[in-house]
Design a protein around this motif. Structure first.
Motif, short mmCIF file in Angstrom:
data_model
loop_
_atom_site.label_atom_id
_atom_site.label_comp_id
_atom_site.label_asym_id
_atom_site.label_seq_id
_atom_site.Cartn_x
_atom_site.Cartn_y
_atom_site.Cartn_z
N ASN A 4 0.84 -1.18 0.00
CA ASN A 4 0.00 0.00 0.00
C ASN A 4 0.88 1.24 0.00
O ASN A 4 2.03 1.22 0.46
CB ASN A 4 -0.92 0.03 1.21
N ASP A 7 2.58 7.91 3.23
CA ASP A 7 2.89 9.34 3.09
C ASP A 7 4.29 9.56 2.51
O ASP A 7 4.53 10.56 1.84
CB ASP A 7 2.78 10.04 4.44
N ASN A 27 -0.99 12.61 -3.73
CA ASN A 27 -1.67 12.23 -2.50
C ASN A 27 -1.77 10.72 -2.45
O ASN A 27 -1.76 10.06 -3.49
CB ASN A 27 -3.06 12.87 -2.44
N ASP A 29 -3.73 7.16 -0.47
CA ASP A 29 -4.83 6.63 0.34
C ASP A 29 -4.79 5.11 0.25
O ASP A 29 -5.43 4.51 -0.62
CB ASP A 29 -6.16 7.17 -0.17
N ASP A 30 -3.99 4.48 1.09
CA ASP A 30 -3.83 3.03 1.17
C ASP A 30 -3.44 2.42 -0.18
O ASP A 30 -2.29 2.45 -0.55
CB ASP A 30 -5.08 2.37 1.73
N GLU A 60 -5.63 8.48 -10.71
CA GLU A 60 -5.23 7.54 -9.67
C GLU A 60 -4.45 6.35 -10.23
O GLU A 60 -4.70 5.89 -11.33
CB GLU A 60 -6.46 6.99 -8.95
#
Length: 80
Positions: A4, A7, A27, A29-30, A60
């Motif tokens: 995953n 940050d 950005n 998100d897992d 994404e």
């Protein structure tokens, strides 16, 4: 499948399996990371289709599309 996203992956380059840079991680998100794309001119339709990317400038990447993540980059799996 790669781990995953964390940050620590922010601002890393996103590259194709051949090493061509396509953008950078904005950005995380897992299992997903938002990518700020470079100019579209270098992206083939095959890569865009594989990632489900449309015509906007940020999209994404899911960890299922990732081959590896190191200190500097996120390398995508081959689209073959």
């Amino acid at each position: 499948m790669a781990r995953n996203f964390t940050d620590d992956d922010r601002d890393k380059d996103v590259v194709t399996a051949n090493g061509n840079r396509i953008g950078s991680i904005r950005n995380v998100d897992d299992d997903r990371a938002t990518v700020d794309r470079d100019d579209d001119g270098g992206l083939t339709d095959k890569i865009k289709d594989m990632l489900g990317w449309g015509d906007d400038d940020s999209n994404e990447v899911r960890n299922e599309h990732v081959d590896s993540i190191n200190d500097d980059e996120v390398r995508l799996r081959s689209s073959k």
